[in-house]
Design a protein around this motif. Structure first.
Motif, short mmCIF file in Angstrom:
data_model
loop_
_atom_site.label_atom_id
_atom_site.label_comp_id
_atom_site.label_asym_id
_atom_site.label_seq_id
_atom_site.Cartn_x
_atom_site.Cartn_y
_atom_site.Cartn_z
N GLY A 86 32.02 38.38 48.36
CA GLY A 86 31.92 39.59 49.17
C GLY A 86 31.34 39.31 50.53
O GLY A 86 31.59 38.26 51.12
N SER A 87 30.51 40.23 51.00
CA SER A 87 29.94 40.08 52.35
C SER A 87 28.57 40.76 52.41
O SER A 87 28.26 41.63 51.59
N ASP A 98 24.70 44.11 50.56
CA ASP A 98 25.67 43.15 50.02
C ASP A 98 26.79 43.93 49.35
O ASP A 98 26.55 44.83 48.54
N LYS A 99 28.04 43.58 49.70
CA LYS A 99 29.19 44.36 49.23
C LYS A 99 30.21 43.45 48.56
O LYS A 99 30.55 42.40 49.08
N ALA A 100 30.66 43.87 47.38
CA ALA A 100 31.77 43.20 46.71
C ALA A 100 32.87 44.22 46.50
O ALA A 100 32.61 45.42 46.42
N LEU A 145 30.03 36.08 51.87
CA LEU A 145 29.22 35.51 50.81
C LEU A 145 30.15 34.94 49.73
O LEU A 145 31.13 35.60 49.34
N SER A 146 29.84 33.74 49.25
CA SER A 146 30.67 33.16 48.18
C SER A 146 30.51 33.93 46.88
O SER A 146 31.42 33.98 46.05
N ALA A 171 26.54 41.71 41.59
CA ALA A 171 27.89 42.30 41.59
C ALA A 171 28.73 41.55 40.57
O ALA A 171 29.72 40.90 40.91
N MET A 172 28.30 41.61 39.33
CA MET A 172 28.98 40.87 38.28
C MET A 172 30.14 41.70 37.74
O MET A 172 30.02 42.90 37.52
N GLY A 173 31.27 41.04 37.55
CA GLY A 173 32.44 41.70 37.01
C GLY A 173 33.04 40.92 35.86
O GLY A 173 32.65 39.78 35.59
N ILE A 174 34.00 41.55 35.18
CA ILE A 174 34.70 40.93 34.06
C ILE A 174 36.12 40.62 34.52
O ILE A 174 36.80 41.49 35.07
#
Length: 609
Positions: free
Chosen positions: A345-346, A365-367, A431-432, A437-440
């Motif tokens: 994200g960023s 922080d944005k995903a 951002l790497s 911001a964990m996802g499945i």
């Protein structure tokens, strides 16, 4: 091994943010195996404050309360709750004496007082109950060094210090379970973050040695009483760190102390008290991201359990499909077999005016995630925002934030909309991966389960069998209404993930989940220190034998959901809200039609699909 009896509810609910007052009122309730539901008030500075009130009114319905006390609750929060709770049930109180009068006929308060300082309130509450007295908080009293109260040895409730209201709630739970109660020293935030980051980094190769060292560090944080063999199992109420890794020799489970501890306990008790809510329906999700899968084993076990089981595999396990089914259909068990991780994200900086016209600077922080609706020209966009800094003050600096008008800044930010966000953004750094911001990983994209609530009248066990799936996903699913969550603290290999899940939901079916998970990991890992799985939830939650005729049950539940949506569609709604209601209604109707075709022709029941 002793089994913990599942408590019933006291016929009252108390809402408030004054921990001293809530502790005093709680001491009126002394019946064994009865849980008094206590919760903080709705957080009215949040943009979703209406949802806060709805969640708490659902708590009242689960308890089937005869009386609801609003204890020193601010007027704004009280008005929000009164929109959902009948006024005849509610009493606003500001002292323990007023609460005693309001509870006439429900409790008999003793005349003797037990004096205690306004510190370690959970301990004072336990001692007052044991003395058969009413707790009275004396803020001028000298602090006590007592941090442990012994009662039953079948379970120890260990609550991390730092939040007195959470202590009161945890003490109520220990009393209801007949267990002992311990207050742990608060783990400094930087140390907690370092330990959790180290857990996140555990992997293959030297992973066993890394985890063994972390377990030793966790064990060193625990007092001797928590490490002794006096207790059959331990339930940790913690801000975040999973202390249970320090005592692998016995079953452990965890609860998150904030937010929503009171509502989480009620949701879990409500779902567990009635065994028919345990395993009527199940959703198993297998996007095909892992080699082999435990889903076939679990589906077979649930079929033998007479659980109506839906499997989403391959392309059917899309972001759009999973998101809709999770929010619309009342599942009792949900299992993901996939990969999980932080999304890229960023870090964006925004400068904008707040509600009072002051210029504010917010770093976020944005995903971003996407889901495609195959039946329409729509793309579902998921934004995951995580605040980092406001007006130069780090978001983790709670003392610094207390000096700022935070609510006004966040309200204004949430109203900016897509165009406003573009106009007010003054800086953006790629951002790497975005922490938190964990996802499945599903078939088409990464899914962020950023949902306010699961389907109505549902409180599923959620198992996310994926690497590092405990870190953020546990809190998100518990907040949404899951009765329990099982995930991993670090990387796991596909074969071990399949072995643990197969043991848990096949060989250990029907056992209390804390015991079942402990046994499953012992079976798979033997004497190795490696224990990647952790449980969030009450220890006596379980997946029991299903005796409900599931298709007619599910058909009725969908009918209720459709009627509720139809009633809302008569209101004056924002276009996006109306669109979402219509999407949910279409899913429910489609599920009903599938049930009628496959399971209910002429009243006959066909095999699970």
């Amino acid at each position: 091994m002793l089994v913990i009896a599942i408590p019933d509810f006291e016929p009252a609910v108390i809402f408030g943010d004054d921990a001293n007052l809530l502790a005093e009122i709680s001491s009126f309730f002394r019946r064994e195996r009865r849980y008094l539901a206590v919760s903080d008030g709705p957080r009215m500075t949040r943009s979703d404050w209406t949802n806060e009130a709805t969640r708490r009114s659902n708590l009242v319905a689960h308890v089937q309360a005869r009386k609801v006390l609003l204890a020193n609750l601010p007027d704004e929060g009280a008005r929000a709750l009164l929109e959902h709770i009948p006024a005849r049930m509610v009493a606003a109180v500001s002292t323990a004496g007023e609460a005693k009068e309001a509870l006439n006929g429900i409790v008999r308060a003793r005349d003797s007082d037990f004096l205690w300082p306004s510190h370690n309130l959970g301990i004072g509450l336990m001692l007052a109950r044991q003395a058969g007295a009413t707790l009275r908080i004396d803020s001028t009293a000298e602090r006590s060094n007592i941090n442990f109260v012994e009662a039953g040895r079948h379970v120890l409730v260990a609550c991390e210090a730092g939040n007195e209201l959470s202590q009161v709630i945890a003490s109520n739970l220990a009393h209801a379970m007949g267990g002992s109660f311990l207050v742990l020293n608060a783990l400094p935030q930087n140390e907690s973050e370092d330990l959790i980051e180290a857990l996140y980094q555990v992997g293959g190769g030297t992973g066993a040695a890394q985890f063994d060292e972390l377990c030793a560090r966790a064990r060193a944080l625990l007092p001797d009483v928590a490490k002794s063999n006096r207790f059959t199992e331990v339930l940790f109420v913690t801000k975040r760190f999973p202390y249970g890794i320090g005592i692998p020799e016995r079953p452990t489970s965890h609860l998150i102390s904030y937010p929503d501890l009171g509502r989480t306990i009620v949701q879990s008790l409500w779902a567990t008290n009635d065994s028919t809510r345990s395993a009527r329906t199940a959703l198993l999700i297998q996007p095909g991201q892992v080699e082999g899968s435990e889903i076939k084993v679990i589906a077979g076990a649930l079929a033998r359990n007479r659980t109506l089981t839906r499997v989403l595999d391959g392309p059917r396990a899309s972001v759009h499909q999973v998101d809709l089914l999770i929010q619309t259909v009342p599942w009792d068990v949900v299992v993901f077999s996939s990969h999980a991780g932080d999304a890229p994200g960023s870090r964006d900086t925004y400068i904008y005016p707040d509600d009072e016209g002051r210029e504010r600077r917010l770093v976020v922080d944005k995903a971003m995630g996407f889901g495609v609706d195959p039946h329409a020209d729509n793309v579902m966009v998921q934004l995951s925002f995580h605040f980092q800094e406001l007006d130069g003050v780090a978001w983790s600096d709670k003392a610094g934030l207390d000096l700022l008008p935070v609510g006004s800044a966040i309200h204004a930010f949430n109203r900016l909309g897509a165009e406003g966000l573009r106009e007010c953004r003054v800086d953006s750094i790629k951002l790497s991966h975005v922490r938190e911001a964990m996802g499945i990983r599903l078939f088409d994209q990464v899914w962020f389960p950023a949902i306010h609530a699961l389907a109505p009248r549902a409180a599923p066990l959620v198992v996310v069998n994926a690497c590092s799936s405990w870190h953020q996903l546990s809190g998100q699913f518990i907040y949404a209404g899951a009765r329990a969550y099982i995930g991993t603290m670090f990387q796991v290999l596909d074969p071990e993930a399949q072995a643990v899940a197969g043991q848990l939901l096949d060989h250990e079916l029907g056992q209390p989940l804390s015991l079942a998970l402990w046994r499953a990991q012992r079976t798979v890992y033997g004497d190795q220190p490696r224990r990647p799985y952790v449980m969030i939830g009450l220890p006596f939650c379980r997946v029991e034998r299903n005796y409900v005729n599931s298709p007619p049950y599910l058909h009725r539940e969908l009918n209720i959901g459709i009627r509720d949506i139809d009633a809302r569609l008569t209101e004056d709604l924002a276009p996006d809200v109306r669109r979402n209601f219509n999407r949910h209604r279409a899913v429910m109707v489609g599920e009903q039609q599938a049930l009628e075709r496959n399971f209910m022709p002429n009243g006959r029941r066909r095999p699970n699909h």
